[in-house]
Design a protein around this motif. Structure first.
Motif, PDB file in Angstrom:
ATOM      1  N   THR A 233      48.163  22.051  50.942  1.00  0.00           N
ATOM      2  CA  THR A 233      49.091  21.868  49.824  1.00  0.00           C
ATOM      3  C   THR A 233      49.170  23.174  49.028  1.00  0.00           C
ATOM      4  OG1 THR A 233      47.324  21.189  48.350  1.00  0.00           O
ATOM      5  CG2 THR A 233      48.422  19.447  49.570  1.00  0.00           C
ATOM      6  N   ILE A 234      50.120  23.223  48.113  1.00  0.00           N
ATOM      7  CA  ILE A 234      50.245  24.407  47.273  1.00  0.00           C
ATOM      8  C   ILE A 234      49.017  24.534  46.385  1.00  0.00           C
ATOM      9  CG2 ILE A 234      51.625  25.456  45.432  1.00  0.00           C
ATOM     10  CD1 ILE A 234      54.029  24.445  46.771  1.00  0.00           C
ATOM     11  N   GLU A 235      48.489  23.375  45.964  1.00  0.00           N
ATOM     12  CA  GLU A 235      47.272  23.385  45.145  1.00  0.00           C
ATOM     13  C   GLU A 235      46.134  24.057  45.900  1.00  0.00           C
ATOM     14  OE1 GLU A 235      45.638  23.201  41.759  1.00  0.00           O
ATOM     15  OE2 GLU A 235      47.678  22.419  41.989  1.00  0.00           O
ATOM     16  N   ASP A 236      46.077  23.847  47.239  1.00  0.00           N
ATOM     17  CA  ASP A 236      45.048  24.504  48.057  1.00  0.00           C
ATOM     18  C   ASP A 236      45.162  26.026  47.967  1.00  0.00           C
ATOM     19  OD1 ASP A 236      44.063  22.116  48.868  1.00  0.00           O
ATOM     20  OD2 ASP A 236      45.037  22.106  50.830  1.00  0.00           O
ATOM     21  N   ILE A 237      46.402  26.539  47.974  1.00  0.00           N
ATOM     22  CA  ILE A 237      46.586  27.994  47.899  1.00  0.00           C
ATOM     23  C   ILE A 237      46.015  28.511  46.588  1.00  0.00           C
ATOM     24  CG2 ILE A 237      48.265  29.872  47.854  1.00  0.00           C
ATOM     25  CD1 ILE A 237      50.141  28.139  49.404  1.00  0.00           C
ATOM     26  N   LEU A 238      46.322  27.787  45.513  1.00  0.00           N
ATOM     27  CA  LEU A 238      45.829  28.220  44.206  1.00  0.00           C
ATOM     28  C   LEU A 238      44.306  28.218  44.186  1.00  0.00           C
ATOM     29  CD1 LEU A 238      48.372  26.343  41.911  1.00  0.00           C
ATOM     30  CD2 LEU A 238      48.469  28.695  42.723  1.00  0.00           C
ATOM     31  N   SER A 239      43.721  27.182  44.771  1.00  0.00           N
ATOM     32  CA  SER A 239      42.256  27.126  44.743  1.00  0.00           C
ATOM     33  C   SER A 239      41.662  28.189  45.664  1.00  0.00           C
ATOM     34  CB  SER A 239      41.772  25.719  45.074  1.00  0.00           C
ATOM     35  OG  SER A 239      41.431  25.602  46.418  1.00  0.00           O
ATOM     36  N   HIS A 240      42.355  28.509  46.758  1.00  0.00           N
ATOM     37  CA  HIS A 240      41.897  29.604  47.625  1.00  0.00           C
ATOM     38  C   HIS A 240      41.891  30.919  46.861  1.00  0.00           C
ATOM     39  CE1 HIS A 240      42.965  27.417  51.618  1.00  0.00           C
ATOM     40  NE2 HIS A 240      41.789  27.075  51.148  1.00  0.00           N
ATOM     41  N   LEU A 241      42.972  31.171  46.126  1.00  0.00           N
ATOM     42  CA  LEU A 241      43.053  32.407  45.353  1.00  0.00           C
ATOM     43  C   LEU A 241      41.882  32.487  44.373  1.00  0.00           C
ATOM     44  CD1 LEU A 241      46.877  32.674  44.708  1.00  0.00           C
ATOM     45  CD2 LEU A 241      45.442  34.468  45.673  1.00  0.00           C
ATOM     46  N   HIS A 242      41.590  31.353  43.777  1.00  0.00           N
ATOM     47  CA  HIS A 242      40.512  31.297  42.810  1.00  0.00           C
ATOM     48  C   HIS A 242      39.174  31.614  43.468  1.00  0.00           C
ATOM     49  CE1 HIS A 242      39.288  30.230  38.826  1.00  0.00           C
ATOM     50  NE2 HIS A 242      40.557  29.996  38.534  1.00  0.00           N
ATOM     51  N   THR A 243      38.932  30.935  44.597  1.00  0.00           N
ATOM     52  CA  THR A 243      37.656  31.126  45.284  1.00  0.00           C
ATOM     53  C   THR A 243      37.509  32.558  45.791  1.00  0.00           C
ATOM     54  OG1 THR A 243      37.949  28.859  46.027  1.00  0.00           O
ATOM     55  CG2 THR A 243      36.164  30.116  47.030  1.00  0.00           C
ATOM     56  N   ILE A 244      38.566  33.073  46.441  1.00  0.00           N
ATOM     57  CA  ILE A 244      38.486  34.440  46.957  1.00  0.00           C
ATOM     58  C   ILE A 244      38.268  35.408  45.798  1.00  0.00           C
ATOM     59  CG2 ILE A 244      39.756  36.265  48.170  1.00  0.00           C
ATOM     60  CD1 ILE A 244      41.073  34.104  49.835  1.00  0.00           C
ATOM     61  N   GLY A 245      38.934  35.131  44.678  1.00  0.00           N
ATOM     62  CA  GLY A 245      38.727  35.956  43.494  1.00  0.00           C
ATOM     63  C   GLY A 245      37.264  35.990  43.075  1.00  0.00           C
ATOM     64  N   ARG A 246      36.626  34.813  43.137  1.00  0.00           N
ATOM     65  CA  ARG A 246      35.207  34.761  42.765  1.00  0.00           C
ATOM     66  C   ARG A 246      34.349  35.483  43.793  1.00  0.00           C
ATOM     67  NH1 ARG A 246      34.070  29.041  42.750  1.00  0.00           N
ATOM     68  NH2 ARG A 246      31.877  29.650  42.763  1.00  0.00           N
ATOM     69  N   ILE A 247      34.676  35.306  45.075  1.00  0.00           N
ATOM     70  CA  ILE A 247      33.869  35.947  46.127  1.00  0.00           C
ATOM     71  C   ILE A 247      33.912  37.463  45.985  1.00  0.00           C
ATOM     72  CG2 ILE A 247      33.654  36.321  48.620  1.00  0.00           C
ATOM     73  CD1 ILE A 247      34.666  33.510  49.081  1.00  0.00           C
ATOM     74  N   VAL A 248      35.116  38.015  45.760  1.00  0.00           N
ATOM     75  CA  VAL A 248      35.241  39.476  45.698  1.00  0.00           C
ATOM     76  C   VAL A 248      35.025  39.980  44.267  1.00  0.00           C
ATOM     77  CG1 VAL A 248      36.792  39.542  47.681  1.00  0.00           C
ATOM     78  CG2 VAL A 248      37.749  39.434  45.373  1.00  0.00           C
ATOM     79  N   ASP A 249      34.606  39.095  43.395  1.00  0.00           N
ATOM     80  CA  ASP A 249      34.302  39.466  42.008  1.00  0.00           C
ATOM     81  C   ASP A 249      35.541  39.966  41.266  1.00  0.00           C
ATOM     82  OD1 ASP A 249      32.656  39.555  39.869  1.00  0.00           O
ATOM     83  OD2 ASP A 249      31.905  41.580  40.258  1.00  0.00           O
ATOM     84  N   ARG A 250      36.626  39.239  41.425  1.00  0.00           N
ATOM     85  CA  ARG A 250      37.847  39.565  40.691  1.00  0.00           C
ATOM     86  C   ARG A 250      38.333  38.297  39.996  1.00  0.00           C
ATOM     87  NH1 ARG A 250      39.890  44.826  41.134  1.00  0.00           N
ATOM     88  NH2 ARG A 250      38.657  45.847  42.721  1.00  0.00           N
ATOM     89  N   THR A 251      37.427  37.611  39.375  1.00  0.00           N
ATOM     90  CA  THR A 251      37.766  36.328  38.762  1.00  0.00           C
ATOM     91  C   THR A 251      38.870  36.450  37.711  1.00  0.00           C
ATOM     92  OG1 THR A 251      35.466  35.751  39.123  1.00  0.00           O
ATOM     93  CG2 THR A 251      36.769  34.240  37.775  1.00  0.00           C
ATOM     94  N   PRO A 252      38.840  37.456  36.820  1.00  0.00           N
ATOM     95  CA  PRO A 252      39.925  37.532  35.820  1.00  0.00           C
ATOM     96  C   PRO A 252      41.296  37.681  36.465  1.00  0.00           C
ATOM     97  CG  PRO A 252      38.133  39.051  35.277  1.00  0.00           C
ATOM     98  CD  PRO A 252      37.833  38.517  36.629  1.00  0.00           C
ATOM     99  N   ALA A 253      41.382  38.568  37.471  1.00  0.00           N
ATOM    100  CA  ALA A 253      42.665  38.766  38.155  1.00  0.00           C
ATOM    101  C   ALA A 253      43.123  37.467  38.797  1.00  0.00           C
ATOM    102  CB  ALA A 253      42.533  39.859  39.210  1.00  0.00           C
ATOM    103  N   ALA A 254      42.180  36.752  39.427  1.00  0.00           N
ATOM    104  CA  ALA A 254      42.524  35.493  40.090  1.00  0.00           C
ATOM    105  C   ALA A 254      43.008  34.473  39.070  1.00  0.00           C
ATOM    106  CB  ALA A 254      41.320  34.958  40.849  1.00  0.00           C
ATOM    107  N   THR A 255      42.308  34.378  37.953  1.00  0.00           N
ATOM    108  CA  THR A 255      42.694  33.414  36.928  1.00  0.00           C
ATOM    109  C   THR A 255      44.102  33.716  36.429  1.00  0.00           C
ATOM    110  OG1 THR A 255      40.391  33.497  36.279  1.00  0.00           O
ATOM    111  CG2 THR A 255      41.876  32.279  34.842  1.00  0.00           C
ATOM    112  N   ARG A 256      44.356  35.015  36.202  1.00  0.00           N
ATOM    113  CA  ARG A 256      45.676  35.423  35.718  1.00  0.00           C
ATOM    114  C   ARG A 256      46.768  35.061  36.735  1.00  0.00           C
ATOM    115  NH1 ARG A 256      45.447  40.971  35.598  1.00  0.00           N
ATOM    116  NH2 ARG A 256      43.292  40.862  34.907  1.00  0.00           N
ATOM    117  N   LEU A 257      46.523  35.433  38.011  1.00  0.00           N
ATOM    118  CA  LEU A 257      47.513  35.185  39.067  1.00  0.00           C
ATOM    119  C   LEU A 257      47.782  33.693  39.223  1.00  0.00           C
ATOM    120  CD1 LEU A 257      49.249  36.396  41.351  1.00  0.00           C
ATOM    121  CD2 LEU A 257      47.272  36.171  42.856  1.00  0.00           C
ATOM    122  N   VAL A 258      46.710  32.905  39.246  1.00  0.00           N
ATOM    123  CA  VAL A 258      46.871  31.466  39.436  1.00  0.00           C
ATOM    124  C   VAL A 258      47.639  30.856  38.261  1.00  0.00           C
ATOM    125  CG1 VAL A 258      45.618  29.272  39.525  1.00  0.00           C
ATOM    126  CG2 VAL A 258      44.879  31.190  40.943  1.00  0.00           C
TER     127      VAL A 258
END
Lengths: 298, 377
Positions: free
Chosen positions: A126-151
């Motif tokens: 689902t589209i929600e899955d994409i958003l959560s993927h972005l969030h998780t990948i953001g956390r993995i690569v230590d870019r949580t602020p960027a991920a939060t902003r993008l999502v």
């Protein structure tokens, strides 16, 4: 009583450990990433797009032949176009492999696990899955602020589309996935969700299958108001195909000339550009709800 | 259809239906007369069945049509009804979608079945089918390349996938022919082996193309390869009908020669058949028909294999009967299979090749069992 207390006490440290740098992927595998990875291999265009959108492009060491966006992705070393070769993956010395489930065999995953190469499998339904993927990948690569902003930005844009089309009548739309044999999208497919979310009523919905073959008889009977043709970058709807559809002059879409092309990469890559695709679709389905400066139809 | 079996000996008693000068004229004429009466009867029945089946297949679909409406619709072709400005959707479906598709299935089925009979006779191998000579793989490769690299290429995009499939089929035919030809002769064993090897090599190339293809485009190729009967416009249908019609008729004319060829090449030669010429003619005709059929509809298996054998068991091995009967029954078989493919899981469709195998297989096995049982009695 005593036993239970013990259980809570021993469980607690484990829980804290889990929440910090441990990630569970979409196949239920646990992945512990102590420090943000610096050598990431992306096994799909959608994953590459997500990594670049999060600003992690420096850390990407290899992509597939099909990773063509953003332009910088094309300059990265290539893993080839076939399913990844296990030796190539090992030779990369990657400290993280990101792959959609459909792009990697379970035997390859097992092998990578046994070789202790961290692998994270994504499966977007689902589209929600994409958003959560972005969030998780953001956390993995230590870019949580960027991920939060993008999502948050993507969520806002999705919400805007929903609001604008909420009260409008839903035009019947037919998505021409393939013309010979005629195929379309239905429930269970990603594109079906996009079509419905964009304020349309997908004709392929009647089939109940994600990627069904459908008879032109049924399309004529359902009489779509809008036809959508996915096409590769910088290519139009083939003339031959346009002529084929002109035969069906009883169709509302043909009569009203509401035949549009859309970049297929905006529709079939579960990545950050999915919202661009959604906006474009909403635009084609509800031209009146958008200002005339929006991307023009073909 | 439980026809008498005495006719299986017919080819030796009156080969090719032509009088050889030594025979008493009266006997020949009598045999000929009896044969042609039987021929008329069999073909008359089969043609009637075919027409009835066409009507049946036209009736079923997303929008069932009853017979009166059908007559009404067809009358509009002859006497255009100008009173109604908006063409009715049911009429469009019946006339422009279902009718061309049903007729195309008939044509393709007929072509494949006739080619199957001809190749089984030519190669003297019951396992021969239209796909054994490598032509279909050439077509499939042509289509695969057009579908994979074609996207974005203006030259390839102008022409359609069927065009490139046909080009591929003709190229494969030329290659097989060149390799198999030795000293102006076309030995059938070399031909068969060449065909099988070319098939294997081209299949590997197709798989290679598949493996390097963008996964999001893969389904196009796979679904093309699985077979599908399209719904052409009438101009296209007309061209295809003329092409297949001429091809089938030219093959039918070889019936007598194929009967003699069944006795063995030497025997046929002593009976005055230009064996090499017949072999080359049949090969080229079969290849042209197969190439066209595969180009239009992808790989539809079973028709060219099962229908000839079913008919051999029921009406005998005389090619003067077998070829035209195969054309009609092969056409009907594919027409019914395609109708099922589009209606069984409506509103979605399934690939027609699946239906031909799932229906054809059991029918064939049933026939085989009753046939052998009867032989044993």
């Amino acid at each position: 009583m005593k036993r239970r207390q013990q259980g809570i006490l021993t469980g607690m440290p484990f829980m804290t450990n889990l929440t910090s740098r441990t990630f569970i992927d979409d196949t239920g595998r646990k992945l512990y990433v102590a420090t943000p990875p610096t050598r990431i291999a992306s096994l799909a265009p959608s994953v590459t797009e997500m990594l670049f959108a999060l600003g992690a492009d420096e850390q990407v060491v290899a992509v597939t032949d099909f990773c063509d966006y953003p332009p910088g992705a094309g300059r990265k070393p290539k893993l080839g176009s076939t399913k990844p070769n296990i030796e190539t993956l090992v030779a990369l010395k990657a400290d993280l492999i990101l792959a959609p489930r459909a792009f990697i065999d379970s035997t390859v995953i097992a092998k990578l696990d046994s070789l202790k190469i961290p692998t994270y499998i994504l499966e977007a339904k689902t589209i929600e899955d994409i958003l959560s993927h972005l969030h998780t990948i953001g956390r993995i690569v230590d870019r949580t602020p960027a991920a939060t902003r993008l999502v948050a930005e993507m969520r806002n844009r999705i919400q805007a589309v929903k609001q604008r089309t909420a009260l409008l009548s839903r035009p019947r739309v037919f998505y021409v996935l393939n013309s010979e044999p005629l195929m379309t999208v239905g429930p269970g497919s990603f594109i079906h969700q996009l079509l419905e979310l964009a304020g349309g009523s997908n004709i392929g919905g009647i089939t109940g299958q994600p990627y069904p073959r459908i008879s032109i008889e049924d399309v004529l009977k359902q009489n779509p108001d809008v036809l959508i043709f996915p096409a590769g970058p910088s290519e139009g709807i083939p003339e031959q195909e346009q002529r084929q559809w002109q035969r069906w002059s009883t169709l509302n879409a043909v009569r009203d000339k509401r035949i549009y092309r859309i970049d297929s990469v905006l529709m079939d890559r579960p990545g950050p550009r999915i919202v661009d695709g959604l906006e474009l679709l909403a635009n084609y389905l509800h031209p009146s709800a958008w200002p005339p400066s929006s991307p023009a139809a073909q | 259809m439980t026809g008498p079996h005495h006719l299986e000996t017919a080819p030796s008693s009156s080969p090719a239906g032509e009088a050889s000068p030594s025979d008493p004229l009266v006997t020949v004429l009598a045999v000929h007369h009896r044969l042609s009466r039987r021929w008329m009867a069999v073909m008359g029945i089969l043609a009637t069945v075919t027409v009835l089946l066409i009507l049946l297949c036209l009736r079923v679909g997303s929008q069932p049509v009853d017979l009166i409406d059908m007559v009404h619709t067809f009358s509009h072709i002859i006497v255009p009804d100008r009173s109604q400005t908006d063409v009715e959707i049911g009429e469009t479906i019946l006339l422009y979608v279902r009718l061309p598709r049903v007729l195309l299935a008939l044509l393709i089925g007929a072509s494949l079945a006739v080619v199957g009979v001809a190749l089984q006779a030519l190669l003297r191998n019951p396992l021969a089918d239209p796909y054994v000579l490598g032509i279909s793989s050439g077509s499939a490769l042509g289509a695969s390349l057009a579908l994979s690299i074609g996207v974005g290429h203006s030259l390839v995009q102008q022409a359609t996938v069927p065009f490139w499939a046909f080009v591929g089929g003709i190229a494969a035919m030329a290659v097989v022919y060149r390799i198999a030809l030795s000293g102006g002769r076309l030995p059938v064993h070399t031909l068969l082996l060449t065909g099988i090897i070319i098939n294997a090599v081209l299949s590997a190339v197709i798989l290679f193309v598949t493996s390097i293809l963008d996964p999001t485009k893969l389904f196009r190729m796979m679904s093309w390869l699985m077979g599908n009967v399209p719904s052409p416009d009438f101009a296209t249908l007309g061209i295809l009908a003329a092409y297949a019609g001429v091809g089938i008729l030219l093959l039918l004319r070889q019936a007598g020669n194929l009967n003699l060829l069944a006795l063995g090449e030497e025997s046929a030669m002593t009976l005055g058949v230009d064996v090499e010429r017949v072999k080359k003619t049949v090969f080229v005709l079969a290849a042209l028909l197969t190439g066209a059929a595969v180009s239009v509809s992808g790989m539809i298996g079973f028709v060219g294999m099962v229908v000839p054998h079913m008919l051999r068991m029921t009406i005998g091995a005389d090619h003067r009967f077998l070829l035209p009967a195969s054309a009609l029954i092969g056409g009907c078989f594919l027409m019914i299979s395609d109708t099922m493919a589009r209606t069984l899981f409506a509103p979605s469709e399934i690939p027609v090749g699946i239906v031909t195998a799932l229906i054809g297989g059991p029918i064939f096995i049933g026939l085989l069992m009753t046939h052998t049982a009867r032989m044993n009695v």
